[in-house]
Design an enzyme around this catalytic site. Structure first.
Site, PDB file in Angstrom:
ATOM      1  N   LYS A  23       0.506  -6.415  -9.169  1.00  0.00           N
ATOM      2  CA  LYS A  23      -0.961  -6.426  -9.259  1.00  0.00           C
ATOM      3  C   LYS A  23      -1.542  -5.553  -8.148  1.00  0.00           C
ATOM      4  CE  LYS A  23      -3.344  -9.971  -7.358  1.00  0.00           C
ATOM      5  NZ  LYS A  23      -4.376  -9.575  -6.392  1.00  0.00           N
ATOM      6  N   ASN A  24      -1.011  -5.727  -6.917  1.00  0.00           N
ATOM      7  CA  ASN A  24      -1.632  -5.073  -5.762  1.00  0.00           C
ATOM      8  C   ASN A  24      -1.253  -3.611  -5.617  1.00  0.00           C
ATOM      9  OD1 ASN A  24      -2.923  -7.423  -5.340  1.00  0.00           O
ATOM     10  ND2 ASN A  24      -1.627  -8.096  -3.637  1.00  0.00           N
ATOM     11  N   CYS A 117     -14.344 -14.500  -0.131  1.00  0.00           N
ATOM     12  CA  CYS A 117     -13.724 -15.273  -1.203  1.00  0.00           C
ATOM     13  C   CYS A 117     -13.131 -16.521  -0.559  1.00  0.00           C
ATOM     14  CB  CYS A 117     -12.660 -14.442  -1.888  1.00  0.00           C
ATOM     15  SG  CYS A 117     -11.381 -14.045  -0.751  1.00  0.00           S
ATOM     16  N   ASP A 304       0.659 -13.433   1.338  1.00  0.00           N
ATOM     17  CA  ASP A 304       0.538 -13.905  -0.043  1.00  0.00           C
ATOM     18  C   ASP A 304       1.636 -14.903  -0.406  1.00  0.00           C
ATOM     19  OD1 ASP A 304      -0.641 -10.734  -1.418  1.00  0.00           O
ATOM     20  OD2 ASP A 304      -1.592 -12.286  -0.208  1.00  0.00           O
TER      21      ASP A 304
HETATM   22  C1  EPZ Z   1      -4.649  -6.759   0.082  1.00  0.00           C
HETATM   23  O1  EPZ Z   1      -5.956  -7.250   0.359  1.00  0.00           O
HETATM   24  C2  EPZ Z   1      -4.156  -7.585  -1.095  1.00  0.00           C
HETATM   25  N1  EPZ Z   1      -5.023  -7.366  -2.251  1.00  0.00           N
HETATM   26  C3  EPZ Z   1      -4.135  -9.061  -0.721  1.00  0.00           C
HETATM   27  O2  EPZ Z   1      -3.602  -9.789  -1.827  1.00  0.00           O
HETATM   28  C4  EPZ Z   1      -3.198  -9.233   0.483  1.00  0.00           C
HETATM   29  O3  EPZ Z   1      -3.216 -10.583   0.878  1.00  0.00           O
HETATM   30  C5  EPZ Z   1      -3.681  -8.352   1.639  1.00  0.00           C
HETATM   31  O4  EPZ Z   1      -3.767  -6.969   1.198  1.00  0.00           O
HETATM   32  C6  EPZ Z   1      -2.746  -8.402   2.839  1.00  0.00           C
HETATM   33  O5  EPZ Z   1      -1.473  -8.041   2.460  1.00  0.00           O
HETATM   34  C7  EPZ Z   1      -4.874  -6.215  -2.960  1.00  0.00           C
HETATM   35  O6  EPZ Z   1      -4.069  -5.365  -2.638  1.00  0.00           O
HETATM   36  C8  EPZ Z   1      -5.773  -6.057  -4.160  1.00  0.00           C
HETATM   37  P1  EPZ Z   1      -6.422  -6.255   4.224  1.00  0.00           P
HETATM   38  P2  EPZ Z   1      -6.904  -6.452   1.418  1.00  0.00           P
HETATM   39  O7  EPZ Z   1      -7.526  -5.267   4.194  1.00  0.00           O
HETATM   40  O8  EPZ Z   1      -6.695  -5.011   1.273  1.00  0.00           O
HETATM   41  C9  EPZ Z   1      -9.346  -7.843   7.580  1.00  0.00           C
HETATM   42  C10 EPZ Z   1      -3.500 -11.524  -3.400  1.00  0.00           C
HETATM   43  O9  EPZ Z   1      -3.393 -12.763  -3.334  1.00  0.00           O
HETATM   44  N2  EPZ Z   1     -10.182  -6.670   7.303  1.00  0.00           N
HETATM   45  O10 EPZ Z   1      -5.062  -5.840   4.666  1.00  0.00           O
HETATM   46  O11 EPZ Z   1      -8.280  -6.983   1.273  1.00  0.00           O
HETATM   47  C11 EPZ Z   1      -9.367  -8.848   6.427  1.00  0.00           C
HETATM   48  O12 EPZ Z   1     -10.518  -9.673   6.531  1.00  0.00           O
HETATM   49  C12 EPZ Z   1      -4.442 -10.776  -2.470  1.00  0.00           C
HETATM   50  O13 EPZ Z   1      -2.875 -10.797  -4.223  1.00  0.00           O
HETATM   51  C13 EPZ Z   1     -11.268  -6.422   8.134  1.00  0.00           C
HETATM   52  O14 EPZ Z   1     -11.538  -7.154   9.077  1.00  0.00           O
HETATM   53  O15 EPZ Z   1      -6.278  -6.962   2.794  1.00  0.00           O
HETATM   54  C14 EPZ Z   1      -8.091  -9.619   6.640  1.00  0.00           C
HETATM   55  O16 EPZ Z   1      -8.297 -10.612   7.610  1.00  0.00           O
HETATM   56  C15 EPZ Z   1      -5.140 -11.703  -1.496  1.00  0.00           C
HETATM   57  N3  EPZ Z   1     -12.065  -5.342   7.875  1.00  0.00           N
HETATM   58  C16 EPZ Z   1      -7.138  -8.549   7.196  1.00  0.00           C
HETATM   59  O17 EPZ Z   1      -7.971  -7.460   7.647  1.00  0.00           O
HETATM   60  C17 EPZ Z   1     -11.811  -4.489   6.832  1.00  0.00           C
HETATM   61  O18 EPZ Z   1     -12.559  -3.504   6.662  1.00  0.00           O
HETATM   62  C18 EPZ Z   1      -6.166  -8.011   6.166  1.00  0.00           C
HETATM   63  O19 EPZ Z   1      -6.932  -7.511   5.102  1.00  0.00           O
HETATM   64  C19 EPZ Z   1     -10.697  -4.758   6.003  1.00  0.00           C
HETATM   65  C20 EPZ Z   1      -9.894  -5.857   6.256  1.00  0.00           C
END
Ligand code: EPZ
Length: 420
Positions: A23-24, A117, A304
């Site tokens: 999915k990701n 979310c 995840d």
């Molecule tokens: C991706 O989300 C995945 N989703 C998530 O999977 C996964 O848990 C996550 O990466 C970490 O591996 C998809 O790929 C569609 P991040 P993403 O940006 O990109 C903070 C699932 O269950 N952050 O690496 O949103 C954020 O709040 C989903 O399949 C900022 O602060 O994850 C988090 O605490 C859930 N500012 C951390 O970084 C930003 O601008 C990691 O987020 C961006 C992120």
């Protein structure tokens, strides 16, 4: 009419199943298809609600989409508009990834800010800071981001956090920028590498050296064909479920190298895990032992799989500690697992203490996000008695054929309608 899962637990999982495409990875790849007007064919696309949402998004933006068979998508046509529909972005955070492709192609993009979310606030500040470094003017009005860039210019960007989405967003901006972009402290998840490989297939010039990604901007990208990599999170979820039920089964179409951290943790817990070329066999012949698990960006233990492995640890021998360092509130599964008899305390917002019990009992529980839902299914399969899991709309976002796969592994579960 809402549905629930009815699980009669206690049966060891046996047999073989295949995992679908990730999915990701499919979601950013679909967003990246906006970067060219030439035909793009994506294979091994998982039939998931979230994929359906992203397909609606790119269709809304002007693309024609044919799904030749259930898992192959052919995308043609150009971009007809530059604003993403609010309803789709609200429904799925990953829709925010259309910002860069729109910006690069039509110089202006209007994309609603994704909501938070159930797993935390999930800001997009790193996305926006990075785009500004590439020469984008970022405005904000009534909850929408308005981004403009006459011409994106390459630059050096240091990410304060190796954010997956930010790395993907900036890669898709950098491929159309003038000159060279270097992203430092970029995410190293296999799904990010999949996007790099896809962009290179479309003619981009990208080099990856660990957490440093170097992109030399090209004018236009051409079309191409690409196969989505197998879903390591779905694969890991099934591996944990096999162990939790004391089963003996094999998960096919996974890449063992992308699940190393889970495999090593499971072996440390006394579970037999045999790696094949593109399969993993799990034999849960002993009661799992307690573990310390800390989630980290890749190659660390995947956030995840935190909820799924927490379910396994509720029936392990001894006291386990789980630390969630990636998201600021990803314990939606805890209250529900407690309803099944799990002994879990939450000393602070990022830590679980889990005292293993010798068995869970079936209960009525509710999924609050994709992976919390998976955790409850695992607990239901491992427990005695019947478990009713509601909130299937969350589980269906991330797991295709979940019921069929577990039935193929000898589990007794079915979807049933809840009378209102
Ligand atoms: C991706 O989300 C995945 N989703 C998530 O999977 C996964 O848990 C996550 O990466 C970490 O591996 C998809 O790929 C569609 P991040 P993403 O940006 O990109 C903070 C699932 O269950 N952050 O690496 O949103 C954020 O709040 C989903 O399949 C900022 O602060 O994850 C988090 O605490 C859930 N500012 C951390 O970084 C930003 O601008 C990691 O987020 C961006 C992120």
């Amino acid at each position: 009419m809402t549905e629930q899962l009815l699980i009669r637990g206690g049966k060891p999982l046996e047999g073989r199943i295949k995992v679908p495409g990730a999915k990701n990875s499919a979601l950013p790849l679909l967003a990246a298809s906006l970067l060219t007007d030439d035909p793009v064919v994506l294979k091994n696309v998982p039939p998931l609600k979230d994929v359906g949402t992203m397909l609606s998004m790119i269709r809304e933006l002007g693309k024609n989409i044919e799904t030749t068979d259930q898992r192959t998508v052919r995308i043609t046509g150009g971009i007809a508009k530059n604003s993403a529909p609010e309803e789709l972005v609200r429904r799925m955070r990953a829709s925010f990834l259309v910002l860069s492709p729109l910006l690069g192609r039509v110089r202006e993009a209007v994309v609603p800010l994704p909501g938070g979310c159930n797993i935390g606030t999930r800001p997009v500040d790193l996305h926006l800071n990075g785009l500004s470094r590439l020469g984008t003017e970022i405005g904000q009005a009534d909850g929408k981001i308005i981004a403009r860039a006459k011409k994106l210019r390459g630059n050096e960007i240091f990410l304060d956090y190796p954010s997956v989405g930010t790395t993907e967003q900036l890669l898709m901006a950098a491929v159309g920028a003038e000159g060279e972009t270097v992203i430092f402290n970029g995410a190293q998840e296999p799904e990010v590498r999949d996007l790099v490989n896809f962009l290179v297939e479309l003619g981009a010039d990208i080099e990856v050296d660990g957490s440093i990604l170097t992109v030399r901007g090209a004018d236009e990208l051409h079309g191409g064909e690409y196969e989505v990599l197998p879903d390591r999170i779905a694969g890991g979820t099934y591996m944990i479920a096999i162990a939790a039920t004391g089963g003996h089964a094999t998960v096919d179409e996974v890449r063992p190298s992308t699940l190393k951290q889970l495999t090593l943790k499971m072996r440390k817990s006394g579970i037999t895990v045999n790696e094949g070329v593109n399969s993993v066999e799990v034999i849960g012949d002993n009661r799992p032992k307690n573990l310390e698990v800390r989630t980290l960006p890749y190659p660390g233990f995947p956030t995840d799989l935190q909820a799924p492995i927490s379910a396994l640890l509720t029936i392990a021998e001894g006291k386990s500690v789980v630390k969630e360092t990636v998201f600021d509130s990803r314990f939606g599964h805890v209250a529900e697992l407690r309803k099944m008899g799990a002994d879990i305390s939450v000393p602070n917002s990022s830590t679980l203490f889990i005292n293993g019990t010798d068995g869970l009992r079936g209960a009525k529980v509710e999924a609050t996000d994709i992976r919390a839902g998976a955790s409850l299914v695992i607990a239901g399969l491992a427990s005695s008695g019947t478990t009713e899991v509601s909130g299937l709309e969350h589980i269906d976002r991330g797991y295709s054929q979940l019921v069929e796969n577990f039935q193929d592994l000898n589990a007794e579960l079915e979807r049933s309608k809840i009378d209102e």
